[in-house]
Design an enzyme around this catalytic site. Structure first.
Site, PDB file in Angstrom:
ATOM      1  CB  THR A 183       2.814  22.955 -15.387  1.00 19.78           C
ATOM      2  OG1 THR A 183       3.641  23.753 -14.535  1.00 19.78           O
ATOM      3  CG2 THR A 183       2.594  21.614 -14.717  1.00 19.78           C
ATOM      4  CB  THR A 191       0.735  26.146 -14.407  1.00 16.95           C
ATOM      5  OG1 THR A 191       1.677  25.416 -13.659  1.00 16.95           O
ATOM      6  CG2 THR A 191      -0.250  25.206 -15.058  1.00 16.95           C
ATOM      7  CB  SER A 200       6.322  27.781 -14.891  1.00 15.96           C
ATOM      8  OG  SER A 200       6.983  28.452 -13.848  1.00 15.96           O
ATOM      9  CB  THR A 241      -2.294  28.619 -11.992  1.00 22.77           C
ATOM     10  OG1 THR A 241      -0.876  28.796 -12.092  1.00 22.77           O
ATOM     11  CG2 THR A 241      -2.933  29.919 -11.563  1.00 22.77           C
ATOM     12  N   GLY A 242      -0.877  27.768  -9.382  1.00 19.63           N
ATOM     13  CA  GLY A 242      -0.365  28.038  -8.039  1.00 19.63           C
ATOM     14  C   GLY A 242       0.186  26.781  -7.411  1.00 19.63           C
ATOM     15  NE  ARG A 268       4.721  19.279  -6.667  1.00 20.06           N
ATOM     16  CZ  ARG A 268       4.105  20.216  -7.395  1.00 20.06           C
ATOM     17  NH1 ARG A 268       4.335  20.304  -8.679  1.00 20.06           N
ATOM     18  NH2 ARG A 268       3.267  21.050  -6.835  1.00 20.06           N
ATOM     19  CG  ASP A 311      -2.297  21.982  -9.496  1.00 22.65           C
ATOM     20  OD1 ASP A 311      -1.076  21.966  -9.705  1.00 22.65           O
ATOM     21  OD2 ASP A 311      -2.987  23.019  -9.620  1.00 22.65           O
TER      22      ASP A 311
HETATM   23  C1  SD4 Z   1       2.205  22.745  -9.775  1.00 23.43           C
HETATM   24  N1  SD4 Z   1       0.305  24.167 -10.200  1.00 23.43           N
HETATM   25  O1  SD4 Z   1       2.924  21.881 -10.256  1.00 23.43           O
HETATM   26  C2  SD4 Z   1       1.561  23.723 -10.722  1.00 23.43           C
HETATM   27  C3  SD4 Z   1       2.544  24.783 -11.055  1.00 23.43           C
HETATM   28  C4  SD4 Z   1       2.118  26.128 -10.845  1.00 23.43           C
HETATM   29  O2  SD4 Z   1       2.683  27.976  -9.554  1.00 23.43           O
HETATM   30  O3  SD4 Z   1       1.071  26.557 -11.273  1.00 23.43           O
HETATM   31  N2  SD4 Z   1       2.964  26.825 -10.093  1.00 23.43           N
HETATM   32  O4  SD4 Z   1       1.995  22.863  -8.577  1.00 23.43           O
END
Ligand code: SD4
Length: 330
Positions: A206, A188, A76, A239-240, A216, A219
């Site tokens: 990330t 991330t 990631s 994160t997320g 795309r 955040d």
């Molecule tokens: C995203 N927040 O690109 C980042 C990646 C991440 O779980 O943290 N994924 O959406």
């Protein structure tokens, strides 16, 4: 800029109650560096070593972000990251000090250290954010080597995904065991660091959502979403599933709540509850986590679903990995 003297001043306070200039109340065992997920521990160690060697806070958070960026087993972040749906690995990163110094890149390709390119944007251009082809060209112009980021393992995962091409977010993907070698499939990294005087900086880097649409951007590289840092108030990182953070400028909101007097913990909880209220069923099964740090070394963390972990390194360099409390049970 963190001076060696300032750093050692913090070291002297380790193990007891540190007094930070301007702090409302002393914080027991204040944190110096915090970062998202278990693998943040190795990043914190690199950041701490940088500070110990006399580096600045920006040097430290950059060094921390570079660790997972160079790790091919981390799918990631950086090299070895999962590609977009067309097979291109594209990176997003931001770095920020506490006085509005910001550099960011998005959809950067063929470059391992997106966080260093983000730093170059901050320090060598009049801009804050460069994306896509322009970001990649800027990286080359700045001497960052061209590297194919798609590892055989990530390519295989992408080809497997293409068989169904199911496009849906997956909560806690970082906790999934990878088929080969049993390495963790990570997420991330967001880092926040402070020095003994309460100055702060942060970084977030990330490869974004696995198999995302081409172009795309999540955040992570966006100031106020993936990262926000403000002098005298604190910093936050996320994160997320990025879309759930960008639609509310999540980390700007965490820091605004801290500015209004909430603790880092209460501020993270307020924002997660806001997302849940706002989005209702749309965030079922979705993970979003926030991590915050005050200039005094107080830490906050909260997420939608269980499974979010974070690494905390104190002023003496001791690191513990903690579980973030969550709004929902599962
Ligand atoms: C995203 N927040 O690109 C980042 C990646 C991440 O779980 O943290 N994924 O959406």
């Amino acid at each position: 800029m963190t001076t060696r003297r300032g750093f050692l001043g913090g070291m002297a306070a380790a193990g007891g109650v540190a007094t930070v200039a301007g702090a409302a109340a002393p914080v027991r065992d204040p944190a110096m560096i915090v970062s998202t997920w278990d693998f943040g521990a190795a990043a914190n160690a690199a950041a701490f070593a940088k500070l110990k060697a006399g580096g600045s806070l920006i040097d430290a958070v950059e060094a921390g972000g570079m660790v997972p960026e160079a790790d091919p087993t981390n799918h990631s972040v950086g090299y070895g990251g999962y590609p977009d749906r067309d097979g291109h690995v594209t990176l997003d990163a931001v770095i920020m000090d506490d006085r509005g110094g910001v550099g960011a890149v998005a959809a950067l390709e063929d470059t391992v250290h997106a966080i260093s390119v983000a730093r170059a944007v901050m320090e060598k251009t009049p801009h804050t954010f460069i994306v896509g082809e322009g970001a990649t060209r800027f990286a080359r112009d700045q001497g960052f080597p061209k590297v194919d980021l798609l590892t055989p393992e990530a390519e295989k995962a992408w080809r497997d995904w293409l068989k169904t091409a199911q496009y849906k977010p997956e909560a806690n993907i970082e906790n999934r065991r990878m088929p080969r070698g049993g390495a963790l499939d990570h997420d991330t990294i967001g880092l926040l660091a402070r020095d003994a005087s309460g100055r702060m900086a942060g970084a977030c880097t990330t490869s974004g959502m696995a198999f995302k649409m081409r172009g795309r951007v999540g955040d992570s590289p966006q100031v106020g979403s993936g990262l926000y840092v403000e002098a005298g108030v604190g910093g936050a990182t996320s994160t997320g599933l990025g879309e759930e953070v960008t639609r509310i400028a999540g980390t700007a909101r965490v820091v605004a709540s801290m500015r209004a007097g909430l603790s880092p913990q209460a501020a993270c909880e307020e924002v997660v509850r806001h997302i849940a209220r706002l989005r209702g069923d749309a965030i079922k099964g979705v993970q979003v986590g926030f991590l915050a740090l005050s200039p005094q070394g107080e830490v906050g963390a909260f997420c939608l679903l269980p499974g979010f972990t974070y690494a905390v390194t104190d002023m003496a360099g001791r690191t513990v990995v903690k579980k973030g409390a969550s709004l929902f049970a599962a």
